[in-house]
Design a protein around this motif. Structure first.
Motif, PDB file in Angstrom:
ATOM      1  N   LEU A 128       6.073  43.223 -27.096  1.00  0.00           N
ATOM      2  CA  LEU A 128       4.724  42.699 -27.293  1.00  0.00           C
ATOM      3  C   LEU A 128       4.415  42.736 -28.783  1.00  0.00           C
ATOM      4  CD1 LEU A 128       2.713  44.574 -24.495  1.00  0.00           C
ATOM      5  CD2 LEU A 128       3.611  42.240 -24.435  1.00  0.00           C
ATOM      6  N   LEU A 129       3.918  41.633 -29.313  1.00  0.00           N
ATOM      7  CA  LEU A 129       3.488  41.585 -30.703  1.00  0.00           C
ATOM      8  C   LEU A 129       1.988  41.868 -30.746  1.00  0.00           C
ATOM      9  CD1 LEU A 129       5.401  38.460 -32.066  1.00  0.00           C
ATOM     10  CD2 LEU A 129       6.144  40.847 -31.950  1.00  0.00           C
ATOM     11  N   ALA A 130       1.624  42.877 -31.535  1.00  0.00           N
ATOM     12  CA  ALA A 130       0.219  43.280 -31.637  1.00  0.00           C
ATOM     13  C   ALA A 130      -0.549  42.302 -32.512  1.00  0.00           C
ATOM     14  CB  ALA A 130       0.126  44.685 -32.212  1.00  0.00           C
ATOM     15  N   SER A 131      -1.698  41.890 -32.026  1.00  0.00           N
ATOM     16  CA  SER A 131      -2.583  41.028 -32.810  1.00  0.00           C
ATOM     17  C   SER A 131      -3.571  41.916 -33.553  1.00  0.00           C
ATOM     18  CB  SER A 131      -3.353  40.086 -31.896  1.00  0.00           C
ATOM     19  OG  SER A 131      -2.471  39.185 -31.293  1.00  0.00           O
ATOM     20  N   PRO A 132      -3.934  41.569 -34.767  1.00  0.00           N
ATOM     21  CA  PRO A 132      -3.533  40.368 -35.490  1.00  0.00           C
ATOM     22  C   PRO A 132      -2.205  40.553 -36.211  1.00  0.00           C
ATOM     23  CG  PRO A 132      -5.085  41.587 -36.815  1.00  0.00           C
ATOM     24  CD  PRO A 132      -4.935  42.343 -35.518  1.00  0.00           C
ATOM     25  N   LEU A 133      -1.506  39.458 -36.385  1.00  0.00           N
ATOM     26  CA  LEU A 133      -0.295  39.443 -37.202  1.00  0.00           C
ATOM     27  C   LEU A 133      -0.697  39.199 -38.655  1.00  0.00           C
ATOM     28  CD1 LEU A 133       1.806  37.032 -34.977  1.00  0.00           C
ATOM     29  CD2 LEU A 133       2.062  39.505 -35.109  1.00  0.00           C
ATOM     30  N   SER A 134       0.204  39.510 -39.564  1.00  0.00           N
ATOM     31  CA  SER A 134      -0.076  39.159 -40.962  1.00  0.00           C
ATOM     32  C   SER A 134      -0.048  37.638 -41.098  1.00  0.00           C
ATOM     33  CB  SER A 134       0.954  39.784 -41.901  1.00  0.00           C
ATOM     34  OG  SER A 134       2.192  39.112 -41.809  1.00  0.00           O
ATOM     35  N   ARG A 135      -0.683  37.135 -42.124  1.00  0.00           N
ATOM     36  CA  ARG A 135      -0.728  35.677 -42.373  1.00  0.00           C
ATOM     37  C   ARG A 135       0.681  35.107 -42.504  1.00  0.00           C
ATOM     38  NH1 ARG A 135      -3.470  35.257 -47.299  1.00  0.00           N
ATOM     39  NH2 ARG A 135      -1.487  34.986 -48.336  1.00  0.00           N
ATOM     40  N   GLU A 136       1.587  35.858 -43.151  1.00  0.00           N
ATOM     41  CA  GLU A 136       2.952  35.382 -43.362  1.00  0.00           C
ATOM     42  C   GLU A 136       3.733  35.297 -42.058  1.00  0.00           C
ATOM     43  OE1 GLU A 136       1.354  37.684 -45.024  1.00  0.00           O
ATOM     44  OE2 GLU A 136       1.221  36.897 -47.058  1.00  0.00           O
ATOM     45  N   VAL A 137       3.549  36.263 -41.173  1.00  0.00           N
ATOM     46  CA  VAL A 137       4.235  36.222 -39.872  1.00  0.00           C
ATOM     47  C   VAL A 137       3.666  35.090 -39.026  1.00  0.00           C
ATOM     48  CG1 VAL A 137       4.719  37.493 -37.749  1.00  0.00           C
ATOM     49  CG2 VAL A 137       4.840  38.676 -39.956  1.00  0.00           C
ATOM     50  N   GLU A 138       2.347  34.931 -39.044  1.00  0.00           N
ATOM     51  CA  GLU A 138       1.719  33.806 -38.330  1.00  0.00           C
ATOM     52  C   GLU A 138       2.333  32.484 -38.790  1.00  0.00           C
ATOM     53  OE1 GLU A 138      -0.844  33.441 -36.102  1.00  0.00           O
ATOM     54  OE2 GLU A 138      -1.736  35.429 -36.034  1.00  0.00           O
ATOM     55  N   ARG A 139       2.457  32.331 -40.085  1.00  0.00           N
ATOM     56  CA  ARG A 139       3.005  31.093 -40.655  1.00  0.00           C
ATOM     57  C   ARG A 139       4.449  30.867 -40.207  1.00  0.00           C
ATOM     58  NH1 ARG A 139       5.303  29.385 -45.839  1.00  0.00           N
ATOM     59  NH2 ARG A 139       4.619  27.262 -46.202  1.00  0.00           N
ATOM     60  N   LEU A 140       5.274  31.919 -40.234  1.00  0.00           N
ATOM     61  CA  LEU A 140       6.669  31.813 -39.791  1.00  0.00           C
ATOM     62  C   LEU A 140       6.744  31.338 -38.343  1.00  0.00           C
ATOM     63  CD1 LEU A 140       9.759  32.380 -40.247  1.00  0.00           C
ATOM     64  CD2 LEU A 140       9.285  34.688 -39.375  1.00  0.00           C
ATOM     65  N   LEU A 141       5.946  31.926 -37.478  1.00  0.00           N
ATOM     66  CA  LEU A 141       5.971  31.544 -36.060  1.00  0.00           C
ATOM     67  C   LEU A 141       5.449  30.129 -35.851  1.00  0.00           C
ATOM     68  CD1 LEU A 141       4.793  34.867 -34.360  1.00  0.00           C
ATOM     69  CD2 LEU A 141       7.138  34.029 -34.691  1.00  0.00           C
ATOM     70  N   ASP A 142       4.442  29.736 -36.622  1.00  0.00           N
ATOM     71  CA  ASP A 142       3.882  28.387 -36.479  1.00  0.00           C
ATOM     72  C   ASP A 142       4.837  27.316 -37.010  1.00  0.00           C
ATOM     73  OD1 ASP A 142       1.606  29.377 -35.296  1.00  0.00           O
ATOM     74  OD2 ASP A 142       0.426  29.373 -37.143  1.00  0.00           O
ATOM     75  N   ILE A 143       5.392  27.525 -38.186  1.00  0.00           N
ATOM     76  CA  ILE A 143       6.288  26.527 -38.790  1.00  0.00           C
ATOM     77  C   ILE A 143       7.534  26.307 -37.938  1.00  0.00           C
ATOM     78  CG2 ILE A 143       7.891  26.171 -40.731  1.00  0.00           C
ATOM     79  CD1 ILE A 143       5.720  27.302 -42.554  1.00  0.00           C
ATOM     80  N   THR A 144       8.057  27.384 -37.367  1.00  0.00           N
ATOM     81  CA  THR A 144       9.297  27.277 -36.583  1.00  0.00           C
ATOM     82  C   THR A 144       9.042  26.899 -35.129  1.00  0.00           C
ATOM     83  OG1 THR A 144       9.246  29.642 -36.032  1.00  0.00           O
ATOM     84  CG2 THR A 144      10.486  28.977 -38.020  1.00  0.00           C
ATOM     85  N   GLY A 145       7.785  26.936 -34.705  1.00  0.00           N
ATOM     86  CA  GLY A 145       7.480  26.648 -33.308  1.00  0.00           C
ATOM     87  C   GLY A 145       7.879  27.773 -32.375  1.00  0.00           C
ATOM     88  N   ALA A 146       8.091  28.959 -32.917  1.00  0.00           N
ATOM     89  CA  ALA A 146       8.584  30.084 -32.113  1.00  0.00           C
ATOM     90  C   ALA A 146       7.482  30.887 -31.435  1.00  0.00           C
ATOM     91  CB  ALA A 146       9.431  31.010 -32.990  1.00  0.00           C
ATOM     92  N   ARG A 147       6.244  30.584 -31.709  1.00  0.00           N
ATOM     93  CA  ARG A 147       5.133  31.361 -31.139  1.00  0.00           C
ATOM     94  C   ARG A 147       5.216  31.452 -29.613  1.00  0.00           C
ATOM     95  NH1 ARG A 147       0.385  33.151 -32.763  1.00  0.00           N
ATOM     96  NH2 ARG A 147       0.582  32.230 -34.825  1.00  0.00           N
TER      97      ARG A 147
END
Length: 129
Positions: free
Chosen positions: A93-112
């Motif tokens: 489980l990934l705890a929210s909130p994530l850092s802005r950089e991790v959010e960006r990595l997951l969004d750009i790669t579509g891995a969310r």
């Protein structure tokens, strides 16, 4: 059995610190990660996540709110940890909130969509690399 471990390493962009606490009586381990993670120190994150599998955790709660720089090796480490935990009939489980950089990595790669997020994490412990 509740135990605490600490991993620290330098990378190209800075230091990373991983703290592991658990598993607790419910089988939950908590991993807090602070600092910058890149190809030179991502093994530190992988070691902390592997330790939760080896400890018999049923749930690994990963706190990435204090992470700065990340590169694609972090995504690989997260996906590999998720595979290992699922093979052990456990979950990540990934705890929210994530850092802005991790959010960006997951969004750009579509891995969310490959991860489960929780807002029910205990208060974020503060760590500094």
């Amino acid at each position: 059995m509740n135990t605490a471990y600490r991993w620290e390493a330098s990378g190209a962009r800075g230091r990373v610190l991983c703290l592991l606490d658990g598993p607790d009586e419910q089988g939950t381990s908590w991993v807090a990660v602070c600092g910058d993670i890149d190809h030179r120190n991502v093994a530190t994150l992988a070691q902390a996540l592997t330790a939760t599998v080896n400890a018999g955790s049923r749930t690994t709660l990963l706190d990435l709110c204090n992470v700065g720089f990340v590169d694609s090796t972090v995504l690989h480490a997260l996906l590999e940890a998720q595979r290992s935990l699922r093979a052990a009939r456990a979950r990540l489980l990934l705890a929210s909130p994530l850092s802005r950089e991790v959010e960006r990595l997951l969004d750009i790669t579509g891995a969310r969509t490959y991860f489960t997020f929780t807002d029910d994490a205990p208060a974020h412990k503060h760590c500094r690399p």
